[in-house]
Enzyme design. Structure first.
Site, mmCIF file in Angstrom:
data_model
loop_
_atom_site.group_PDB
_atom_site.id
_atom_site.type_symbol
_atom_site.label_atom_id
_atom_site.label_comp_id
_atom_site.label_asym_id
_atom_site.label_seq_id
_atom_site.Cartn_x
_atom_site.Cartn_y
_atom_site.Cartn_z
ATOM 1 N N SER A 1 54.164 32.919 33.356
ATOM 2 C CA SER A 1 54.398 33.213 31.935
ATOM 3 C C SER A 1 55.495 32.278 31.447
ATOM 4 O O SER A 1 56.262 31.734 32.257
ATOM 5 C CB SER A 1 54.874 34.668 31.814
ATOM 6 O OG SER A 1 55.406 34.930 30.527
ATOM 7 N N TYR B 1 59.682 42.240 34.328
ATOM 8 C CA TYR B 1 58.652 41.227 34.079
ATOM 9 C C TYR B 1 59.230 39.825 34.268
ATOM 10 O O TYR B 1 58.637 38.972 34.933
ATOM 11 C CB TYR B 1 58.124 41.411 32.650
ATOM 12 C CG TYR B 1 56.910 40.590 32.300
ATOM 13 C CD1 TYR B 1 55.634 41.018 32.637
ATOM 14 C CD2 TYR B 1 57.036 39.381 31.615
ATOM 15 C CE1 TYR B 1 54.515 40.277 32.295
ATOM 16 C CE2 TYR B 1 55.931 38.631 31.274
ATOM 17 C CZ TYR B 1 54.667 39.085 31.612
ATOM 18 O OH TYR B 1 53.555 38.335 31.281
HETATM 19 P P1 NAD Z 1 45.335 42.550 30.538
HETATM 20 O O1 NAD Z 1 46.000 43.875 30.435
HETATM 21 O O2 NAD Z 1 44.208 42.226 29.640
HETATM 22 O O3 NAD Z 1 44.865 42.285 32.028
HETATM 23 C C1 NAD Z 1 45.601 42.722 33.121
HETATM 24 C C2 NAD Z 1 44.659 42.812 34.290
HETATM 25 O O4 NAD Z 1 45.398 43.267 35.419
HETATM 26 C C3 NAD Z 1 43.526 43.816 34.064
HETATM 27 O O5 NAD Z 1 42.325 43.296 34.578
HETATM 28 C C4 NAD Z 1 43.950 45.024 34.876
HETATM 29 O O6 NAD Z 1 42.860 45.765 35.353
HETATM 30 C C5 NAD Z 1 44.678 44.320 36.017
HETATM 31 N N1 NAD Z 1 45.562 45.213 36.739
HETATM 32 C C6 NAD Z 1 46.624 45.940 36.262
HETATM 33 N N2 NAD Z 1 47.143 46.696 37.225
HETATM 34 C C7 NAD Z 1 46.418 46.458 38.348
HETATM 35 C C8 NAD Z 1 46.459 46.939 39.678
HETATM 36 N N3 NAD Z 1 47.347 47.868 40.063
HETATM 37 N N4 NAD Z 1 45.549 46.468 40.568
HETATM 38 C C9 NAD Z 1 44.618 45.570 40.181
HETATM 39 N N5 NAD Z 1 44.534 45.070 38.940
HETATM 40 C C10 NAD Z 1 45.422 45.518 38.041
HETATM 41 O O7 NAD Z 1 46.522 41.474 30.366
HETATM 42 P P2 NAD Z 1 46.562 39.880 30.218
HETATM 43 O O8 NAD Z 1 47.366 39.586 29.031
HETATM 44 O O9 NAD Z 1 45.220 39.282 30.353
HETATM 45 O O10 NAD Z 1 47.485 39.507 31.467
HETATM 46 C C11 NAD Z 1 47.011 38.807 32.589
HETATM 47 C C12 NAD Z 1 48.164 38.049 33.234
HETATM 48 O O11 NAD Z 1 48.663 37.067 32.314
HETATM 49 C C13 NAD Z 1 49.361 38.923 33.592
HETATM 50 O O12 NAD Z 1 49.909 38.504 34.827
HETATM 51 C C14 NAD Z 1 50.333 38.645 32.464
HETATM 52 O O13 NAD Z 1 51.662 38.861 32.854
HETATM 53 C C15 NAD Z 1 50.051 37.189 32.202
HETATM 54 N N6 NAD Z 1 50.494 36.730 30.881
HETATM 55 C C16 NAD Z 1 49.945 37.242 29.751
HETATM 56 C C17 NAD Z 1 50.365 36.756 28.524
HETATM 57 C C18 NAD Z 1 49.776 37.228 27.252
HETATM 58 O O14 NAD Z 1 50.294 36.855 26.190
HETATM 59 N N7 NAD Z 1 48.721 38.003 27.267
HETATM 60 C C19 NAD Z 1 51.361 35.775 28.460
HETATM 61 C C20 NAD Z 1 51.899 35.294 29.631
HETATM 62 C C21 NAD Z 1 51.448 35.767 30.851
#
Ligand code: NAD
Length: 261
Positions: free
Chosen positions: A143, A156
């Site tokens: 991130s 985080y």
């Molecule tokens: P999201 O909530 O859409 O997806 C999260 C995923 O993680 C889901 O598929 C969920 O089922 C899975 N998950 C959660 N807990 C779990 C567990 N205990 N076991 C297995 N799977 C689990 O969120 P996203 O925004 O797509 O985030 C995905 C990644 O990207 C994360 O690591 C997040 O920190 C990172 N990220 C997101 C953003 C953003 O703006 N969306 C920015 C920077 C980084």
């Protein structure tokens, strides 16, 4: 996304890929001809239907394997039960927003386990498979918070800085092998995880939804636009290509200029 003959038939495991960025990456991989393993902790009918739809759309093999990545043993079992792992994308993640003196300890533990420790376990299980296959890619979804900080996100930010550090170690340990390890550092991407932060942000700053998005969430994203899951998929696919064979141990920001500020 076009098929890449060099990647056809290789197996990619994308953790946390039934929604958001993970699903975007899984879609890009399947469209490029990789076999894909989708994962989440839920094991719902919709998870299996999603895998079937993606397989039908792309003509590749798409499997769904349930694993709760808060448990290191399940993280390792996910990789082992897939039977092959040429590309590992450590993407699963959760968020919690609170001042550090009010941050629930259980939330801290869960965020460190899911966002950081799971990647240690999956990588440890995947590297022997990559070595046996003679090729591999580890892609950690960190991130902008792996490179900078924001208030109220102690667990985080700690986990994301941790995964950037671990990425460098994996890259050094595999430097003389045809394996690379890199971290992608997205800024804000519109996904369910971000959507869930909007009410908290509105409440904390006492503003409406539009103001919370443009003036609070996107203040640090100079482009004033969310990145897309498709852009993240394209970046991950580039890291799998031969053009990226000498890119290892680094971070690639997809953040609309956030970390340039
Ligand atoms: P999201 O909530 O859409 O997806 C999260 C995923 O993680 C889901 O598929 C969920 O089922 C899975 N998950 C959660 N807990 C779990 C567990 N205990 N076991 C297995 N799977 C689990 O969120 P996203 O925004 O797509 O985030 C995905 C990644 O990207 C994360 O690591 C997040 O920190 C990172 N990220 C997101 C953003 C953003 O703006 N969306 C920015 C920077 C980084």
């Amino acid at each position: 996304m076009t098929a890449d003959p060099a990647l056809k038939g290789k197996t990619a495991i994308v953790t946390g890929s039934n929604s958001g960025i993970g699903l975007g990456i899984a879609r890009s991989f399947a469209a490029a001809g990789l076999d894909v393993v989708l994962n989440s902790f839920t094991d719902s009918e919709e998870d299996h239907a999603l895998a079937a739809r993606l397989a039908e759309e792309t003509g590749t093999t798409v499997r769904y394997i349930q694993a709760d990545l808060s448990d290191g043993a399940q993280a390792r079992k996910l990789i082992e039960s897939a039977g092959a792992c040429d590309v590992l994308v450590n993407n699963a993640g959760i968020q919690h927003v609170a001042a550090i003196d009010e941050f629930p300890a259980a939330k801290w533990d869960a965020i460190i386990a899911i966002n950081l420790s799971s990647a240690f376990h999956t990588t440890a299980a995947a590297l022997p498979m990559m070595r046996a296959a003679g090729w591999g890619r580890v892609i950690n979804i960190a991130s902008a918070h792996g490179l900078t900080a924001s208030p109220y996100k102690s667990a985080y930010v700690a986990a994301k800085h941790g995964i950037v550090g671990m990425t460098k170690v994996v890259a050094l340990e595999t430097a003389q092998e045809p394996i690379t390890a890199n971290a992608i550092c997205p800024g804000y991407v519109m996904t369910p995880l971000v959507e869930a932060q909007i009410p908290d942000t509105m409440q904390k700053y006492g503003v409406d939804r539009e103001t919370a998005i443009r003036e609070v969430m996107l203040t640090r994203q100079p482009s004033k636009e969310f990145a897309t899951t498709d852009q993240l998929g394209g970046t991950a696919l580039f890291l799998c290509s031969e053009h990226a064979a000498q890119i290892t141990g680094t971070t690639i920001s997809v953040d609309g200029g956030w970390t340039a500020l």
